[in-house]
Design a protein around this motif. Structure first.
Motif, PDB file in Angstrom:
ATOM      1  N   THR A  29      28.689  -4.848  62.797  1.00  0.00           N
ATOM      2  CA  THR A  29      30.073  -4.390  62.850  1.00  0.00           C
ATOM      3  C   THR A  29      30.388  -3.883  64.253  1.00  0.00           C
ATOM      4  OG1 THR A  29      29.933  -1.999  62.398  1.00  0.00           O
ATOM      5  CG2 THR A  29      29.741  -3.488  60.497  1.00  0.00           C
ATOM      6  N   HIS A  30      31.683  -3.736  64.514  1.00  0.00           N
ATOM      7  CA  HIS A  30      32.187  -3.141  65.761  1.00  0.00           C
ATOM      8  C   HIS A  30      33.209  -2.069  65.350  1.00  0.00           C
ATOM      9  CE1 HIS A  30      30.938  -6.905  68.111  1.00  0.00           C
ATOM     10  NE2 HIS A  30      30.983  -7.354  66.867  1.00  0.00           N
ATOM     11  N   PHE A  31      32.801  -1.080  64.578  1.00  0.00           N
ATOM     12  CA  PHE A  31      33.771  -0.225  63.900  1.00  0.00           C
ATOM     13  C   PHE A  31      34.326   0.912  64.755  1.00  0.00           C
ATOM     14  CE2 PHE A  31      29.937   2.219  63.046  1.00  0.00           C
ATOM     15  CZ  PHE A  31      30.378   3.538  62.996  1.00  0.00           C
ATOM     16  N   VAL A  32      33.787   1.147  65.946  1.00  0.00           N
ATOM     17  CA  VAL A  32      34.327   2.186  66.827  1.00  0.00           C
ATOM     18  C   VAL A  32      35.173   1.512  67.905  1.00  0.00           C
ATOM     19  CG1 VAL A  32      33.781   4.019  68.471  1.00  0.00           C
ATOM     20  CG2 VAL A  32      32.424   3.775  66.377  1.00  0.00           C
ATOM     21  N   PHE A  33      36.477   1.611  67.762  1.00  0.00           N
ATOM     22  CA  PHE A  33      37.386   0.992  68.732  1.00  0.00           C
ATOM     23  C   PHE A  33      38.736   1.692  68.692  1.00  0.00           C
ATOM     24  CE2 PHE A  33      37.764  -1.370  64.728  1.00  0.00           C
ATOM     25  CZ  PHE A  33      39.128  -1.361  64.504  1.00  0.00           C
ATOM     26  N   ALA A  80      39.493  -8.039  75.632  1.00  0.00           N
ATOM     27  CA  ALA A  80      40.093  -7.289  76.742  1.00  0.00           C
ATOM     28  C   ALA A  80      41.207  -6.374  76.263  1.00  0.00           C
ATOM     29  CB  ALA A  80      40.607  -8.263  77.800  1.00  0.00           C
ATOM     30  N   ASN A  81      41.930  -6.808  75.250  1.00  0.00           N
ATOM     31  CA  ASN A  81      43.019  -6.011  74.683  1.00  0.00           C
ATOM     32  C   ASN A  81      42.466  -4.718  74.079  1.00  0.00           C
ATOM     33  OD1 ASN A  81      45.378  -5.119  73.445  1.00  0.00           O
ATOM     34  ND2 ASN A  81      45.937  -7.130  72.671  1.00  0.00           N
ATOM     35  N   SER A  82      41.365  -4.855  73.320  1.00  0.00           N
ATOM     36  CA  SER A  82      40.749  -3.674  72.704  1.00  0.00           C
ATOM     37  C   SER A  82      40.073  -2.783  73.736  1.00  0.00           C
ATOM     38  CB  SER A  82      39.731  -4.108  71.644  1.00  0.00           C
ATOM     39  OG  SER A  82      40.380  -4.727  70.550  1.00  0.00           O
ATOM     40  N   VAL A  83      39.604  -3.385  74.813  1.00  0.00           N
ATOM     41  CA  VAL A  83      38.964  -2.608  75.881  1.00  0.00           C
ATOM     42  C   VAL A  83      39.954  -1.602  76.457  1.00  0.00           C
ATOM     43  CG1 VAL A  83      38.074  -2.748  78.244  1.00  0.00           C
ATOM     44  CG2 VAL A  83      37.184  -4.276  76.478  1.00  0.00           C
ATOM     45  N   THR A 127      29.842  -8.044  57.693  1.00  0.00           N
ATOM     46  CA  THR A 127      31.300  -8.188  57.740  1.00  0.00           C
ATOM     47  C   THR A 127      31.825  -8.559  59.122  1.00  0.00           C
ATOM     48  OG1 THR A 127      31.665  -5.844  58.237  1.00  0.00           O
ATOM     49  CG2 THR A 127      31.617  -6.495  55.889  1.00  0.00           C
ATOM     50  N   ASP A 128      31.150  -8.126  60.199  1.00  0.00           N
ATOM     51  CA  ASP A 128      31.682  -8.239  61.564  1.00  0.00           C
ATOM     52  C   ASP A 128      32.995  -7.470  61.694  1.00  0.00           C
ATOM     53  OD1 ASP A 128      31.752  -8.960  64.243  1.00  0.00           O
ATOM     54  OD2 ASP A 128      32.672 -10.907  63.883  1.00  0.00           O
ATOM     55  N   PHE A 129      33.147  -6.389  60.967  1.00  0.00           N
ATOM     56  CA  PHE A 129      34.360  -5.578  61.035  1.00  0.00           C
ATOM     57  C   PHE A 129      34.708  -5.263  62.481  1.00  0.00           C
ATOM     58  CE2 PHE A 129      36.209  -1.176  60.989  1.00  0.00           C
ATOM     59  CZ  PHE A 129      37.434  -1.511  60.457  1.00  0.00           C
ATOM     60  N   ASN A 130      35.893  -5.698  62.925  1.00  0.00           N
ATOM     61  CA  ASN A 130      36.332  -5.487  64.307  1.00  0.00           C
ATOM     62  C   ASN A 130      37.846  -5.612  64.373  1.00  0.00           C
ATOM     63  OD1 ASN A 130      37.203  -8.265  65.515  1.00  0.00           O
ATOM     64  ND2 ASN A 130      35.318  -8.737  64.397  1.00  0.00           N
ATOM     65  N   PRO A 131      38.467  -5.230  65.475  1.00  0.00           N
ATOM     66  CA  PRO A 131      39.940  -5.210  65.522  1.00  0.00           C
ATOM     67  C   PRO A 131      40.585  -6.561  65.759  1.00  0.00           C
ATOM     68  CG  PRO A 131      39.049  -4.451  67.606  1.00  0.00           C
ATOM     69  CD  PRO A 131      37.871  -4.626  66.688  1.00  0.00           C
ATOM     70  N   GLY A 132      39.796  -7.599  66.008  1.00  0.00           N
ATOM     71  CA  GLY A 132      40.384  -8.876  66.367  1.00  0.00           C
ATOM     72  C   GLY A 132      40.080 -10.009  65.419  1.00  0.00           C
ATOM     73  N   SER A 133      38.852 -10.530  65.489  1.00  0.00           N
ATOM     74  CA  SER A 133      38.523 -11.751  64.755  1.00  0.00           C
ATOM     75  C   SER A 133      38.251 -11.524  63.273  1.00  0.00           C
ATOM     76  CB  SER A 133      37.304 -12.430  65.395  1.00  0.00           C
ATOM     77  OG  SER A 133      36.186 -11.563  65.394  1.00  0.00           O
ATOM     78  N   TYR A 192      44.854  -1.783  67.921  1.00  0.00           N
ATOM     79  CA  TYR A 192      44.808  -2.878  66.955  1.00  0.00           C
ATOM     80  C   TYR A 192      45.413  -4.132  67.580  1.00  0.00           C
ATOM     81  CZ  TYR A 192      43.812   0.914  63.711  1.00  0.00           C
ATOM     82  OH  TYR A 192      43.246   2.007  63.094  1.00  0.00           O
ATOM     83  N   ARG A 193      45.198  -5.287  66.937  1.00  0.00           N
ATOM     84  CA  ARG A 193      45.666  -6.554  67.507  1.00  0.00           C
ATOM     85  C   ARG A 193      46.341  -7.450  66.461  1.00  0.00           C
ATOM     86  NH1 ARG A 193      39.825  -7.381  69.866  1.00  0.00           N
ATOM     87  NH2 ARG A 193      40.253  -9.597  69.632  1.00  0.00           N
TER      88      ARG A 193
END
Length: 391
Positions: free
Chosen positions: A56-60, A88-91, A297-303, A63-64
């Motif tokens: 996961t990438h849950f710390v970000f 880059a947007n989330s960065v 899950t790959d939980f992340n703000p994009g994909s 949103y997109r």
């Protein structure tokens, strides 16, 4: 992966957070004194190990949703990324976010994951691409681990994308990330180092250089491999002795064979393929070739902005041709193996942590059968009830 070791009319004894005994109720409870124990009656309910979400990438920050709409009209992930969207947007948003705001968001997301039966989660950095923000993300995960019942395994993903300030200077950026590794290792901020090995992102040589240096410093290696094009990431994962290679939508037959021979866990992320409208990784083929397959899950703000375990079960069984039993294994013991924790979590065995979930139904087969709906009634972490939906 098909043998779940089912115990009918079973019982589990947990003491001081550790499983002390498991077996037939008639046998292990025959002369057992329950005084001082909390007794949970799970009659007509299925009891499973807690789920392990191993990618996961849950710390970000930020949103997109606009990018999701662009994909719906046909824009590809790489098209969006090449015009400044994507990672880059989330960065930008994560760089601007305070540590406290990320902690608040993280706690909310962990609560949601736990409601789906997740008791251990892996979280990656990678939305900083600079020293301060990458360290900030890792420190937030460490703080969340102290605040939340769930166990958090951290991964340093500084090489997630190429920031604008390093465009055309990819080797220099890898040097920059390598220079961060000693601090991450010394402060014990991450168990693993990961990299997005992909065409137009990071090459095989760059990935190998980073991962070997991380291993020298005592960190495990992970790799985002062969997601969009067949680059040879699976083969590289086997070569460097990675703990897992993740995504693998385009992994070659040879790469899959190499991973099976070297014991690299294939972590598959069907939610991302679903959200990007891409072909799914060849889960059935990988299992048949002897690969240990994990699901996450790959939980992340994009994909893939989803922490839904029921969605992962549905996609894995309906579209990747995994049996229900294989999907259970992939989200428990194999997920644990993907984060080097199989010795302590992922199955209901003596000596392991008392991490269990109780379903509202009498069989694990209800998980994919009740399509997309959460069937978890109770979550037990280290022998303590941390969530209960029981009426």
């Amino acid at each position: 992966m098909s043998d779940l070791g089912i115990i009918e009319e079973g019982a589990v004894i947990i003491q001081d957070g550790i499983i002390k005994d498991v077996g037939k109720s008639s046998e292990i409870l025959k002369d057992f004194n329950t005084e001082g124990f909390k007794v949970i009656d799970a009659k007509d309910k299925a009891v499973l190990p807690g789920f392990v979400d191993s990618h996961t990438h849950f710390v970000f920050g930020g949103y997109r949703p606009d990018e999701f709409a662009w994909r719906l009209r046909g824009d590809s992930y790489m098209d969006i990324m090449n015009r400044g969207g994507g990672i880059a947007n989330s960065v930008k948003a994560t760089r601007n976010a305070t540590k406290q705001s990320l902690v608040v968001l993280g706690l909310k997301r962990l609560d949601s994951m736990m409601a789906f039966g997740v008791t251990t989660v892996e979280g990656k950095s990678g939305y900083g691409l600079d020293r301060d923000t990458e360290i900030k993300q890792l420190e937030v995960m460490k703080k969340l681990g102290d605040k939340h019942p769930m166990d958090i395994v951290s991964t340093f993903l500084g090489a997630h994308a190429i920031p604008p300030e390093f465009k055309g200077k990819e080797d220099e950026f890898i040097d920059h990330i390598i220079d961060m590794l000693p601090e991450v290792a010394e402060k014990k901020l991450a168990d693993f180092c990961d990299i997005f090995c992909e065409k137009n992102v990071f090459s095989l040589d760059q990935s190998k250089r980073l991962l070997l240096r991380a291993k020298e410093l005592g960190m495990g290696a992970k790799i985002h491999a062969d997601e969009i094009v067949q680059l040879g990431g699976a083969e590289l994962a086997a070569e460097v002795g990675a703990v897992s290679a993740d995504h693998l939508l385009q992994a070659s037959d040879q790469g899959i064979k190499d991973m099976a021979e070297k014991g690299v866990v294939a972590t598959l992320l069907p939610g991302t393929a679903f959200s990007l409208k891409e072909s799914y990784a060849r889960g059935r083929y990988m299992i048949d070739q002897g690969c240990a397959v994990a699901l996450a899950t790959d939980f992340n703000p994009g994909s893939c902005f989803s922490e839904s375990i029921p969605l992962i079960f549905a996609l894995a069984t309906l579209y990747m041709n995994l049996s229900t039993e294989e999907a259970i294994t992939a989200l428990t013991i194999n997920g644990a193996a993907a984060i080097n924790r199989a010795q302590s979590i992922g199955s209901i065995d003596k000596g392991k942590l008392g991490d269990l979930i109780i379903l509202e139904f009498p069989s694990y087969r209800f998980i994919p059968y009740h399509v997309g709906v959460n069937t978890v009634e109770t979550v037990i972490k280290k022998g303590k009830i941390v969530l209960s939906e029981k009426k």
